[in-house]
Design a protein around this motif. Structure first.
Motif, mmCIF file in Angstrom:
data_model
loop_
_atom_site.group_PDB
_atom_site.id
_atom_site.type_symbol
_atom_site.label_atom_id
_atom_site.label_comp_id
_atom_site.label_asym_id
_atom_site.label_seq_id
_atom_site.Cartn_x
_atom_site.Cartn_y
_atom_site.Cartn_z
ATOM 1 N N ARG A 100 -9.311 3.054 11.916
ATOM 2 C CA ARG A 100 -8.955 2.441 10.631
ATOM 3 C C ARG A 100 -10.089 2.705 9.647
ATOM 4 N NH1 ARG A 100 -4.978 -0.947 12.882
ATOM 5 N NH2 ARG A 100 -3.746 0.749 13.656
ATOM 6 N N THR A 101 -9.770 3.308 8.522
ATOM 7 C CA THR A 101 -10.849 3.678 7.621
ATOM 8 C C THR A 101 -10.735 3.024 6.253
ATOM 9 O OG1 THR A 101 -9.627 5.636 6.978
ATOM 10 C CG2 THR A 101 -11.221 5.922 8.719
ATOM 11 N N LEU A 102 -9.921 1.978 6.138
ATOM 12 C CA LEU A 102 -9.913 1.249 4.862
ATOM 13 C C LEU A 102 -11.164 0.381 4.805
ATOM 14 C CD1 LEU A 102 -6.227 -0.023 4.526
ATOM 15 C CD2 LEU A 102 -7.293 1.900 3.366
ATOM 16 N N ASP A 103 -11.667 0.178 3.608
ATOM 17 C CA ASP A 103 -12.781 -0.744 3.435
ATOM 18 C C ASP A 103 -12.192 -2.159 3.376
ATOM 19 O OD1 ASP A 103 -14.939 -2.258 2.590
ATOM 20 O OD2 ASP A 103 -15.795 -0.554 1.521
ATOM 21 N N LEU A 104 -12.460 -2.945 4.409
ATOM 22 C CA LEU A 104 -11.776 -4.237 4.544
ATOM 23 C C LEU A 104 -12.160 -5.234 3.458
ATOM 24 C CD1 LEU A 104 -11.935 -4.661 8.428
ATOM 25 C CD2 LEU A 104 -10.087 -3.740 7.031
ATOM 26 N N ASP A 105 -13.358 -5.067 2.873
ATOM 27 C CA ASP A 105 -13.808 -6.014 1.847
ATOM 28 C C ASP A 105 -13.167 -5.747 0.491
ATOM 29 O OD1 ASP A 105 -15.495 -7.481 3.473
ATOM 30 O OD2 ASP A 105 -17.062 -5.963 3.302
ATOM 31 N N LEU A 106 -12.566 -4.571 0.348
ATOM 32 C CA LEU A 106 -11.976 -4.222 -0.949
ATOM 33 C C LEU A 106 -10.460 -4.449 -0.912
ATOM 34 C CD1 LEU A 106 -13.751 -0.853 -1.844
ATOM 35 C CD2 LEU A 106 -14.587 -3.169 -2.095
ATOM 36 N N THR A 107 -9.872 -4.554 -2.082
ATOM 37 C CA THR A 107 -8.412 -4.685 -2.143
ATOM 38 C C THR A 107 -7.781 -3.318 -1.898
ATOM 39 O OG1 THR A 107 -8.248 -4.177 -4.487
ATOM 40 C CG2 THR A 107 -8.624 -6.488 -3.919
ATOM 41 N N VAL A 108 -6.464 -3.353 -1.706
ATOM 42 C CA VAL A 108 -5.724 -2.108 -1.509
ATOM 43 C C VAL A 108 -5.949 -1.181 -2.705
ATOM 44 C CG1 VAL A 108 -3.388 -1.148 -1.399
ATOM 45 C CG2 VAL A 108 -3.989 -3.152 -0.011
ATOM 46 N N ALA A 109 -5.805 -1.733 -3.918
ATOM 47 C CA ALA A 109 -5.970 -0.907 -5.127
ATOM 48 C C ALA A 109 -7.382 -0.342 -5.214
ATOM 49 C CB ALA A 109 -5.648 -1.737 -6.367
ATOM 50 N N ASN A 127 -9.411 0.309 -2.770
ATOM 51 C CA ASN A 127 -9.535 1.384 -1.787
ATOM 52 C C ASN A 127 -8.971 2.690 -2.333
ATOM 53 O OD1 ASN A 127 -10.567 0.977 1.092
ATOM 54 N ND2 ASN A 127 -9.476 -0.946 0.739
ATOM 55 N N LEU A 128 -7.859 2.579 -3.039
ATOM 56 C CA LEU A 128 -7.227 3.796 -3.581
ATOM 57 C C LEU A 128 -8.063 4.384 -4.727
ATOM 58 C CD1 LEU A 128 -3.399 2.941 -3.561
ATOM 59 C CD2 LEU A 128 -4.767 4.043 -1.815
ATOM 60 N N ILE A 129 -8.603 3.503 -5.550
ATOM 61 C CA ILE A 129 -9.429 3.980 -6.676
ATOM 62 C C ILE A 129 -10.656 4.735 -6.134
ATOM 63 C CG2 ILE A 129 -10.957 3.240 -8.554
ATOM 64 C CD1 ILE A 129 -8.934 0.931 -9.043
ATOM 65 N N GLN A 186 0.755 -2.298 8.228
ATOM 66 C CA GLN A 186 0.583 -2.215 6.765
ATOM 67 C C GLN A 186 -0.648 -1.395 6.414
ATOM 68 O OE1 GLN A 186 0.501 -6.428 6.135
ATOM 69 N NE2 GLN A 186 2.636 -6.504 5.439
ATOM 70 N N MET A 187 -1.718 -1.570 7.202
ATOM 71 C CA MET A 187 -2.926 -0.771 6.933
ATOM 72 C C MET A 187 -2.629 0.715 7.069
ATOM 73 S SD MET A 187 -6.254 -2.524 8.539
ATOM 74 C CE MET A 187 -6.523 -4.282 8.503
ATOM 75 N N ARG A 188 -1.875 1.052 8.104
ATOM 76 C CA ARG A 188 -1.514 2.456 8.305
ATOM 77 C C ARG A 188 -0.719 2.991 7.112
ATOM 78 N NH1 ARG A 188 -4.829 4.748 10.824
ATOM 79 N NH2 ARG A 188 -4.718 5.111 13.041
ATOM 80 N N ARG A 189 0.194 2.167 6.621
ATOM 81 C CA ARG A 189 0.985 2.609 5.478
ATOM 82 C C ARG A 189 0.104 2.836 4.264
ATOM 83 N NH1 ARG A 189 5.366 -1.925 6.371
ATOM 84 N NH2 ARG A 189 5.770 -1.773 4.140
ATOM 85 N N VAL A 190 -0.847 1.935 4.065
ATOM 86 C CA VAL A 190 -1.764 2.126 2.931
ATOM 87 C C VAL A 190 -2.603 3.380 3.153
ATOM 88 C CG1 VAL A 190 -3.754 1.162 1.712
ATOM 89 C CG2 VAL A 190 -1.847 -0.316 2.338
ATOM 90 N N GLU A 191 -3.003 3.609 4.396
ATOM 91 C CA GLU A 191 -3.793 4.818 4.661
ATOM 92 C C GLU A 191 -2.989 6.087 4.387
ATOM 93 O OE1 GLU A 191 -7.097 3.428 7.949
ATOM 94 O OE2 GLU A 191 -5.097 3.893 8.626
#
Lengths: 256, 287
Positions: A88-97, A99-101, A142-147
């Motif tokens: 999992r490579t999303l930054d958990l402290d940041l929001t979805v948006a 992370n995308l920015i 959901q995390m996978r979908r965001v990734e």
């Protein structure tokens, strides 16, 4: 330069010390193709993806993305490719948006354009309403979908997914697989999907079977099954490797 | 997401794949990396508090206790006798940056273990640029921490002779923060697992901090142990401290400037080399 070849892996070998992880691996993924890289843990799939994403340097052979060599024109190659890593490579402290920015910025895409792109890719994975949620508050699926949305943000024409369904429940696995298949169909994106799970393969998929660093077979799954006189892809794999695939069998039992 | 539902919106087509990268690509990328680092810092309040409390404990407790034990004579850049708290303040500023550099290194190892590092490294922009941007981001965070500390110290009557000192230390802090961050980055490339980080504390932070001019002037060290004073003299951290100390009093310590600049270049080159897939240690170690 053939523009329809999304990924071209030619004669790639790689070793860690004396252990050979990849041995003369060659295959291609065409645009608009869903290609499965099948192999048990330790087959060399992750090493191969590390080479494709330039995490490791190529020692033998070459890899190009839409004709751009990963070693020599890495910038041009990487910008045409989206990657979903196994971890999992999303930054958990940041929001979805956020992370995308951040991801868009790494590709040199500014804020204004990112907003439009982010809305589009999030809507496509059904996550538009979660843009301002912290990544930490999402479920595994959901995390996978965001990734996946993040990997598509810079409009790549090749998508690599490294065991994207590991750790997900059955429903999430089915959804993700269906989504990526639709992406291939609708957008003509080339997809390389690595897995050790046989039930993710359709008869019409192109399958590259890897075992102990070597490509044992490649072609449409249905052809592979016929070629080896097998009942199904599991049987074909067992016949190719001369044994019951330990990693595969165990993985299937875990899932079912 | 239901498997049957059609895609809601057509795919984005507006990305420009003109060959090469423009200045704007680089600028957006660097700003993004700095922005993310700042966001992370803001979100991790404990990190900010501990970064502030650590030097304040030294200033308010250690310095007060040692005030009478350690007399500091008039040495450049001071033109008069100074209190011990005043003496160690530049050392504490550098300490904030040292810890911050090591903290960044820790987070890079963590990122690598967790896979976040891959997100950064698959950016199409050159790796040296990504690492330098990350370093700059960490440096800016450390500079903010130093100013927060100085704001508190101001109430403790620890102030430069002129308020311009607050401005003059900025380039010194940027340079020293860059050097210490680059050192942390270089170290992070050599450490494979998070558990090994405790060793860094013992073998890097403590020897650098204690064997320097941060807590005691070198002539005082020389009285006790000439070889230790020599060691302190070649310790780049001593020069980071002296660069900041002189800048705080509107002077330039040219030797320290040269040492800090030189070390920053060497450490950064080492880190870029170590993170280069073709040459560095990542491929050899497989991680």
């Amino acid at each position: 330069m053939n523009e329809t070849i999304a990924l071209d892996v030619a004669g790639v070998s790689h070793s860690y010390g004396s252990r050979k992880a990849l041995d003369d691996v060659s295959f291609q993924v065409e645009q608009g193709q869903f290609c499965v890289l099948l192999g048990p843990n330790g087959a060399g799939k992750s090493t191969l993806l590390s080479l494709v994403t330039r995490l490791f340097a190529m020692r033998h052979g070459s890899i190009s993305i839409f004709g751009h060599d990963v070693s020599r024109q890495s910038g041009e190659a990487l910008r045409r490719m989206g990657v979903v890593f196994q971890a999992r490579t999303l930054d958990l402290d940041l929001t979805v948006a956020q992370n995308l920015i951040y991801h868009a910025a790494l590709h040199g895409i500014g804020r204004a354009q990112t907003r439009t792109l982010a809305a589009s890719v999030l809507a496509r994975v059904g996550m538009a309403d979660r843009a301002s949620d912290k990544a930490r508050d999402l479920s595994g699926g959901q995390m996978r979908r965001v990734e996946i949305a993040r990997a598509l943000l810079h409009a790549p024409r090749l998508l690599l997914l490294d065991e994207p369904t590991v750790g997900l429940d059955m429903q999430a696995r089915t959804d993700i697989l269906a989504y990526v298949r639709r992406l291939v169909q609708d957008d003509q994106i080339g997809v390389l999907w690595t897995t050790h799970l046989l039930d993710e393969i359709n008869n019409d998929d192109r399958v590259i079977v890897m075992h102990k660093g070597k490509v044992l077979d490649q072609g449409l799954a249905r052809d592979t099954i016929i070629r080896h006189g097998a009942r199904d892809i599991k049987d074909a794999f067992a016949k190719m490797t001369g044994s019951e695939p330990l990693g595969l069998g165990a993985a299937i039992e875990n899932v079912l | 997401m239901s498997a049957a539902s059609p895609p809601a919106i057509s795919p984005p087509e507006s990305i420009d794949f003109a060959p090469g990268f423009t200045f704007r690509h680089y600028a957006v990328c660097m700003r993004g990396i700095v922005w993310r680092e700042a966001l992370r810092f803001v979100h991790q309040r404990e990190r900010f508090v501990s970064a502030l409390v650590r030097p304040l404990v030294w200033l308010l407790i250690f310095a007060a206790g040692f005030r009478s034990v350690l007399g500091v004579s008039i040495i450049p850049p001071y033109q008069t006798y100074v209190l011990y708290e005043v003496y160690i303040t530049p050392g504490l500023m550098a300490m904030i940056q040292l810890f911050n550099g090591m903290q960044s290194s820790l987070s890079m190892i963590y990122d690598r273990e967790m896979g976040n590092m891959r997100t950064l490294l698959v950016s199409p922009l050159p790796r040296w640029f990504l690492l330098t941007s990350k370093l700059l981001a960490g440096t800016l965070v450390s500079v903010m921490q130093v100013y927060a500390y100085l704001a508190v110290a101001w109430f403790w009557d620890v102030q430069p002779d002129s308020n311009w000192g607050y401005v003059a230390i900025l380039p010194a802090l940027l340079l020293s923060g860059f050097m210490l961050g680059a050192l942390g980055m270089f170290i992070s490339s050599a450490i494979k697992q998070l558990e090994n980080f405790a060793g860094v504390m013992n073998f890097v932070i403590f020897p650098m901090f204690f064997a320097s001019s941060a807590l005691y002037p070198l002539w005082k060290v020389r009285e006790g142990s000439p070889w230790l004073a020599d060691y302190c003299n070649i310790n780049p951290f001593t020069h980071a401290v002296e660069l900041i100390r002189f800048a705080f009093y509107l002077q330039v310590n040219w030797v320290s400037l040269a040492v800090v600049l030189g070390c920053a270049i060497v450490f950064l080159t080492g880190a870029i080399y170590a993170y280069d897939p073709a040459k560095g240690m990542l491929a050899r170690k497989g991680g």
